[in-house]
Write a protein that holds these residues in place. Structure first.
Motif, PDB file in Angstrom:
ATOM      1  N   GLN A  38      34.584   0.010 -92.645  1.00  0.00           N
ATOM      2  CA  GLN A  38      35.031  -1.241 -93.239  1.00  0.00           C
ATOM      3  C   GLN A  38      36.472  -1.543 -92.871  1.00  0.00           C
ATOM      4  OE1 GLN A  38      34.608  -1.847 -97.501  1.00  0.00           O
ATOM      5  NE2 GLN A  38      35.216  -3.979 -97.245  1.00  0.00           N
ATOM      6  N   GLY A  39      36.760  -2.808 -92.721  1.00  0.00           N
ATOM      7  CA  GLY A  39      38.120  -3.218 -92.397  1.00  0.00           C
ATOM      8  C   GLY A  39      38.495  -4.453 -93.199  1.00  0.00           C
ATOM      9  N   LYS A  40      39.650  -5.000 -92.885  1.00  0.00           N
ATOM     10  CA  LYS A  40      40.112  -6.191 -93.588  1.00  0.00           C
ATOM     11  C   LYS A  40      40.211  -7.358 -92.625  1.00  0.00           C
ATOM     12  CE  LYS A  40      43.431  -3.626 -95.129  1.00  0.00           C
ATOM     13  NZ  LYS A  40      44.731  -3.176 -95.653  1.00  0.00           N
ATOM     14  N   TYR A  41      40.074  -8.541 -93.176  1.00  0.00           N
ATOM     15  CA  TYR A  41      40.136  -9.747 -92.367  1.00  0.00           C
ATOM     16  C   TYR A  41      41.121 -10.708 -93.027  1.00  0.00           C
ATOM     17  CZ  TYR A  41      38.526 -14.284 -90.618  1.00  0.00           C
ATOM     18  OH  TYR A  41      38.460 -15.542 -90.085  1.00  0.00           O
ATOM     19  N   PHE A  42      42.002 -11.319 -92.232  1.00  0.00           N
ATOM     20  CA  PHE A  42      42.949 -12.290 -92.776  1.00  0.00           C
ATOM     21  C   PHE A  42      42.857 -13.587 -91.990  1.00  0.00           C
ATOM     22  CE2 PHE A  42      44.968  -8.115 -93.355  1.00  0.00           C
ATOM     23  CZ  PHE A  42      45.193  -8.113 -94.719  1.00  0.00           C
ATOM     24  N   ASP A  43      42.929 -14.670 -92.732  1.00  0.00           N
ATOM     25  CA  ASP A  43      42.928 -16.001 -92.142  1.00  0.00           C
ATOM     26  C   ASP A  43      44.262 -16.618 -92.542  1.00  0.00           C
ATOM     27  OD1 ASP A  43      42.131 -18.323 -91.037  1.00  0.00           O
ATOM     28  OD2 ASP A  43      40.201 -18.395 -92.065  1.00  0.00           O
ATOM     29  N   ILE A  44      45.178 -16.727 -91.596  1.00  0.00           N
ATOM     30  CA  ILE A  44      46.527 -17.185 -91.923  1.00  0.00           C
ATOM     31  C   ILE A  44      46.762 -18.599 -91.417  1.00  0.00           C
ATOM     32  CG2 ILE A  44      48.994 -16.740 -91.558  1.00  0.00           C
ATOM     33  CD1 ILE A  44      48.523 -13.909 -91.732  1.00  0.00           C
ATOM     34  N   ASP A  45      47.121 -19.475 -92.349  1.00  0.00           N
ATOM     35  CA  ASP A  45      47.414 -20.864 -92.000  1.00  0.00           C
ATOM     36  C   ASP A  45      48.925 -20.975 -91.820  1.00  0.00           C
ATOM     37  OD1 ASP A  45      47.294 -23.500 -91.528  1.00  0.00           O
ATOM     38  OD2 ASP A  45      46.507 -24.086 -93.493  1.00  0.00           O
TER      39      ASP A  45
ATOM     40  N   ILE B   6      31.963 -10.498 -90.417  1.00  0.00           N
ATOM     41  CA  ILE B   6      33.094 -10.945 -91.226  1.00  0.00           C
ATOM     42  C   ILE B   6      32.548 -11.636 -92.472  1.00  0.00           C
ATOM     43  CG2 ILE B   6      34.974 -12.617 -91.367  1.00  0.00           C
ATOM     44  CD1 ILE B   6      35.542 -12.037 -88.431  1.00  0.00           C
ATOM     45  N   THR B   8      33.758 -13.826 -95.724  1.00  0.00           N
ATOM     46  CA  THR B   8      34.900 -14.568 -96.269  1.00  0.00           C
ATOM     47  C   THR B   8      34.507 -15.297 -97.546  1.00  0.00           C
ATOM     48  OG1 THR B   8      34.256 -16.356 -94.801  1.00  0.00           O
ATOM     49  CG2 THR B   8      36.089 -15.002 -94.083  1.00  0.00           C
ATOM     50  N   ILE B  21      49.525 -12.221-100.880  1.00  0.00           N
ATOM     51  CA  ILE B  21      49.996 -11.897 -99.526  1.00  0.00           C
ATOM     52  C   ILE B  21      50.863 -13.034 -98.986  1.00  0.00           C
ATOM     53  CG2 ILE B  21      49.273 -11.446 -97.143  1.00  0.00           C
ATOM     54  CD1 ILE B  21      46.703 -10.194 -98.372  1.00  0.00           C
ATOM     55  N   ASP B  35      49.196 -20.717 -96.036  1.00  0.00           N
ATOM     56  CA  ASP B  35      48.082 -20.203 -96.835  1.00  0.00           C
ATOM     57  C   ASP B  35      47.521 -18.935 -96.183  1.00  0.00           C
ATOM     58  OD1 ASP B  35      46.275 -20.235 -98.964  1.00  0.00           O
ATOM     59  OD2 ASP B  35      44.765 -21.328 -97.821  1.00  0.00           O
ATOM     60  N   VAL B  36      47.061 -18.008 -97.014  1.00  0.00           N
ATOM     61  CA  VAL B  36      46.394 -16.801 -96.513  1.00  0.00           C
ATOM     62  C   VAL B  36      45.099 -16.626 -97.293  1.00  0.00           C
ATOM     63  CG1 VAL B  36      46.536 -14.288 -96.239  1.00  0.00           C
ATOM     64  CG2 VAL B  36      48.593 -15.670 -95.954  1.00  0.00           C
ATOM     65  N   ARG B  37      44.013 -16.374 -96.569  1.00  0.00           N
ATOM     66  CA  ARG B  37      42.737 -16.058 -97.217  1.00  0.00           C
ATOM     67  C   ARG B  37      42.338 -14.675 -96.715  1.00  0.00           C
ATOM     68  NH1 ARG B  37      40.707 -19.365-101.087  1.00  0.00           N
ATOM     69  NH2 ARG B  37      38.562 -19.343-100.352  1.00  0.00           N
ATOM     70  N   GLN B  38      41.953 -13.805 -97.653  1.00  0.00           N
ATOM     71  CA  GLN B  38      41.544 -12.484 -97.205  1.00  0.00           C
ATOM     72  C   GLN B  38      40.034 -12.345 -97.252  1.00  0.00           C
ATOM     73  OE1 GLN B  38      43.268  -8.966 -99.026  1.00  0.00           O
ATOM     74  NE2 GLN B  38      42.247  -7.698 -97.506  1.00  0.00           N
ATOM     75  N   GLY B  39      39.499 -11.601 -96.317  1.00  0.00           N
ATOM     76  CA  GLY B  39      38.067 -11.345 -96.280  1.00  0.00           C
ATOM     77  C   GLY B  39      37.794  -9.901 -95.937  1.00  0.00           C
ATOM     78  N   LYS B  40      36.523  -9.589 -95.723  1.00  0.00           N
ATOM     79  CA  LYS B  40      36.139  -8.228 -95.392  1.00  0.00           C
ATOM     80  C   LYS B  40      35.541  -8.187 -93.997  1.00  0.00           C
ATOM     81  CE  LYS B  40      33.970  -8.176 -99.298  1.00  0.00           C
ATOM     82  NZ  LYS B  40      33.005  -7.865-100.352  1.00  0.00           N
ATOM     83  N   TYR B  41      35.670  -7.036 -93.380  1.00  0.00           N
ATOM     84  CA  TYR B  41      35.151  -6.850 -92.036  1.00  0.00           C
ATOM     85  C   TYR B  41      34.307  -5.582 -92.028  1.00  0.00           C
ATOM     86  CZ  TYR B  41      35.334  -5.481 -87.108  1.00  0.00           C
ATOM     87  OH  TYR B  41      35.013  -5.073 -85.841  1.00  0.00           O
TER      88      TYR B  41
END
Lengths: 77, 77
Positions: A38-45, B6, B8, B21, B35-41
């Motif tokens: 498992q890992g982490k995912y980030f969506d940065i605006d 992914i 989200t 974050i 903006d930051v949205r975190q998700g899982k991978y």
């Protein structure tokens, strides 16, 4: 613009959370699952229209906050 | 073969972790972060050589365990 990042554990670093998911999947009948990480995912605006500049900023953020480079790798998509 | 997923949060679902974050990044001087949205991978190693079959299995896993479809979306890479 939006920049996506994936942070994963380095190879060799134990991933108990992934192991638990793998065992649960096996228990649910998905016997073909050999391993889960498992890992982490980030969506940065980010307020920046130049993609190269945005990615270089995000790279700095990964190094300073988002990833622990001792045990994690990151990939900017 | 390895399949990557992914997961989200859907648009409109509050993401307090992502917000924290974002505020931390702003506080560190990255003022351009809006903006930051975190998700899982997930990286799933599956005992199946046919890509279509493997992806269809993984799709089933997402629906049954890996994603909460009420508040989350998933994407198989």
């Amino acid at each position: 613009m939006k920049i996506k990042i994936i942070v994963t554990l380095k190879n060799g670093v134990l991933d108990p959370q992934g192991k638990a998911i793998q065992q649960t999947l096996n228990g649910m009948g998905f016997n073909e699952v050999k391993d889960v990480r498992q890992g982490k995912y980030f969506d940065i605006d980010i307020n920046e229209t130049d993609e190269t500049k945005a990615k270089s900023k995000v790279d700095e953020m990964c190094k300073k906050l988002l990833a622990n480079l001792v045990i994690e790798d990151y990939k900017i998509l």
